[in-house]
Design a protein around this motif. Sequence first.
Motif, mmCIF file in Angstrom:
data_model
loop_
_atom_site.group_PDB
_atom_site.id
_atom_site.type_symbol
_atom_site.label_atom_id
_atom_site.label_comp_id
_atom_site.label_asym_id
_atom_site.label_seq_id
_atom_site.Cartn_x
_atom_site.Cartn_y
_atom_site.Cartn_z
ATOM 1 N N ASN A 5 -15.641 23.792 -16.686
ATOM 2 C CA ASN A 5 -14.545 24.314 -15.605
ATOM 3 C C ASN A 5 -15.072 24.087 -14.117
ATOM 4 O OD1 ASN A 5 -12.851 25.200 -17.643
ATOM 5 N ND2 ASN A 5 -13.232 27.455 -17.248
ATOM 6 N N ALA A 6 -16.271 24.242 -13.705
ATOM 7 C CA ALA A 6 -16.954 24.100 -12.454
ATOM 8 C C ALA A 6 -16.717 22.598 -12.270
ATOM 9 C CB ALA A 6 -18.354 24.592 -12.263
ATOM 10 N N ALA A 7 -17.085 21.635 -13.098
ATOM 11 C CA ALA A 7 -16.955 20.292 -12.946
ATOM 12 C C ALA A 7 -15.555 19.787 -12.845
ATOM 13 C CB ALA A 7 -17.867 19.567 -14.143
ATOM 14 N N VAL A 8 -14.690 20.269 -13.723
ATOM 15 C CA VAL A 8 -13.506 19.879 -13.447
ATOM 16 C C VAL A 8 -12.816 20.359 -12.107
ATOM 17 C CG1 VAL A 8 -10.913 20.376 -14.242
ATOM 18 C CG2 VAL A 8 -12.787 19.952 -15.926
ATOM 19 N N LEU A 9 -13.097 21.500 -11.617
ATOM 20 C CA LEU A 9 -12.450 22.000 -10.331
ATOM 21 C C LEU A 9 -13.198 21.152 -9.172
ATOM 22 C CD1 LEU A 9 -12.302 25.743 -10.838
ATOM 23 C CD2 LEU A 9 -10.451 24.151 -10.473
ATOM 24 N N LYS A 10 -14.355 20.923 -9.309
ATOM 25 C CA LYS A 10 -15.244 20.157 -8.525
ATOM 26 C C LYS A 10 -14.480 18.604 -8.496
ATOM 27 C CE LYS A 10 -19.568 18.334 -6.880
ATOM 28 N NZ LYS A 10 -20.902 17.919 -7.156
ATOM 29 N N ARG A 11 -14.255 18.114 -9.654
ATOM 30 C CA ARG A 11 -13.459 16.583 -9.579
ATOM 31 C C ARG A 11 -12.236 16.700 -8.902
ATOM 32 N NH1 ARG A 11 -14.260 15.584 -14.690
ATOM 33 N NH2 ARG A 11 -12.280 16.509 -15.338
ATOM 34 N N LEU A 12 -11.523 17.668 -9.314
ATOM 35 C CA LEU A 12 -10.183 17.831 -8.499
ATOM 36 C C LEU A 12 -9.963 18.115 -7.170
ATOM 37 C CD1 LEU A 12 -7.204 18.351 -9.202
ATOM 38 C CD2 LEU A 12 -7.613 20.896 -9.280
ATOM 39 N N TYR A 13 -11.020 18.864 -6.703
ATOM 40 C CA TYR A 13 -11.179 18.890 -5.169
ATOM 41 C C TYR A 13 -11.827 17.791 -4.581
ATOM 42 C CZ TYR A 13 -10.100 23.877 -5.701
ATOM 43 O OH TYR A 13 -9.490 25.260 -5.746
ATOM 44 N N THR A 14 -12.718 17.051 -5.125
ATOM 45 C CA THR A 14 -13.139 15.777 -4.438
ATOM 46 C C THR A 14 -11.864 14.629 -4.319
ATOM 47 O OG1 THR A 14 -15.227 16.208 -5.566
ATOM 48 C CG2 THR A 14 -14.763 14.074 -4.798
ATOM 49 N N VAL A 15 -11.153 14.524 -5.506
ATOM 50 C CA VAL A 15 -10.042 13.683 -5.578
ATOM 51 C C VAL A 15 -9.026 14.058 -4.492
ATOM 52 C CG1 VAL A 15 -8.338 12.559 -7.003
ATOM 53 C CG2 VAL A 15 -10.679 12.629 -7.887
ATOM 54 N N ALA A 16 -8.432 15.121 -4.742
ATOM 55 C CA ALA A 16 -7.490 15.613 -3.945
ATOM 56 C C ALA A 16 -7.913 15.597 -2.232
ATOM 57 C CB ALA A 16 -7.340 17.037 -4.334
ATOM 58 N N GLY A 17 -9.195 16.018 -2.068
ATOM 59 C CA GLY A 17 -9.427 15.887 -0.458
ATOM 60 C C GLY A 17 -9.383 14.704 0.089
ATOM 61 N N ALA A 18 -10.005 13.563 -0.776
ATOM 62 C CA ALA A 18 -9.935 12.402 -0.398
ATOM 63 C C ALA A 18 -8.512 11.723 -0.137
ATOM 64 C CB ALA A 18 -10.689 11.406 -1.345
ATOM 65 N N ILE A 19 -7.684 11.941 -0.923
ATOM 66 C CA ILE A 19 -6.455 11.523 -0.907
ATOM 67 C C ILE A 19 -5.649 12.176 0.283
ATOM 68 C CG2 ILE A 19 -4.150 11.369 -2.115
ATOM 69 C CD1 ILE A 19 -5.739 10.646 -4.460
ATOM 70 N N LEU A 20 -5.802 13.557 0.079
ATOM 71 C CA LEU A 20 -5.135 14.404 1.378
ATOM 72 C C LEU A 20 -5.814 14.098 2.723
ATOM 73 C CD1 LEU A 20 -4.742 17.805 -0.288
ATOM 74 C CD2 LEU A 20 -3.010 16.228 0.211
ATOM 75 N N ALA A 21 -6.870 13.607 3.027
ATOM 76 C CA ALA A 21 -7.377 13.125 4.110
ATOM 77 C C ALA A 21 -6.817 11.926 4.585
ATOM 78 C CB ALA A 21 -8.786 12.957 4.234
ATOM 79 N N LEU A 22 -6.588 11.102 3.543
ATOM 80 C CA LEU A 22 -5.652 9.841 3.734
ATOM 81 C C LEU A 22 -4.375 9.812 4.056
ATOM 82 C CD1 LEU A 22 -6.168 6.557 3.426
ATOM 83 C CD2 LEU A 22 -5.286 6.812 1.317
ATOM 84 N N ALA A 23 -3.869 10.684 3.360
ATOM 85 C CA ALA A 23 -2.588 10.865 3.782
ATOM 86 C C ALA A 23 -2.317 11.653 5.309
ATOM 87 C CB ALA A 23 -1.779 12.103 2.670
ATOM 88 N N ALA A 24 -3.234 12.700 5.521
ATOM 89 C CA ALA A 24 -3.258 13.105 6.746
ATOM 90 C C ALA A 24 -3.266 12.259 7.980
ATOM 91 C CB ALA A 24 -4.226 14.178 7.206
#
Length: 173
Positions: A13-32
Motif C-alpha cells: 500500500n505504501a508503494a502504491v501510494l508513493k507511485r500515485l503521488y509521484t506520477v500525479a505530482g509530476a503531471i500536476l506540476a506540468l499542468a500548472a
Amino acid sequence: MAGKASKKQAHTNAAVLKRLYTVAGAILALAAVRLLLSGGSWFKLIAFHAPAAACVYMLEKGGRPKFDADGRVVREGMDLNQEGLTEWMFDIVYLSLFADVGHAVFNTSKFWYVMLLVPVYLGYKIKGAAGPMLGGMRNAQAPSAGAPASAPAKSKRQTKRDKNADKIRYKYK
C-alpha cells in the motif's frame, strides 16, 4: 512470522501510494506550468480536479498503513490492489491525469470530455451487478403468449430424489 501478510500489504500500500503521488505530482506540476504560460483559469483547474482529489483522499485515508515507533504495523489499511470501488477510484484519478497530459501537450481543455466516460462506465458496472437481480424479477412474471413455458432443469441430485420418492419403503421393527 506473525503478521507477515499484514506487513506485506502495508508495504505494498505504501508503494502504491508513493507511485500515485509521484506520477500525479509530476503531471500536476506540468499542468500548472502550462496554465501559468497560457494564462488559463485556476478555478477551472480546481473544479476539474475535484473528483480526482476526492478519490485520492479516500484512497489515502483508507489505504495508508500506520506504523508504531518501532516500525511495527499497527494498521495495514485496505488493500489498494483490490477490484471494485478501489479500482474505480484509481481509474478516475488516471483519467484526470490523462486529461492533464492532453491539456499540457495540446493546450486544449477538450481532453476533459473523457471524464464524461465515468458516469457511463459506472452505469455499465451497476447494470452488470444488478442485472441478474432485475432479470430474476422479469423471469418470475408470467411468460409471454408466444414463448413456450419450459420447466427449469433439475440437478442430478433432485432427479435422483424424485426417482427414489416413488419406491416403496419398508420399515422393519
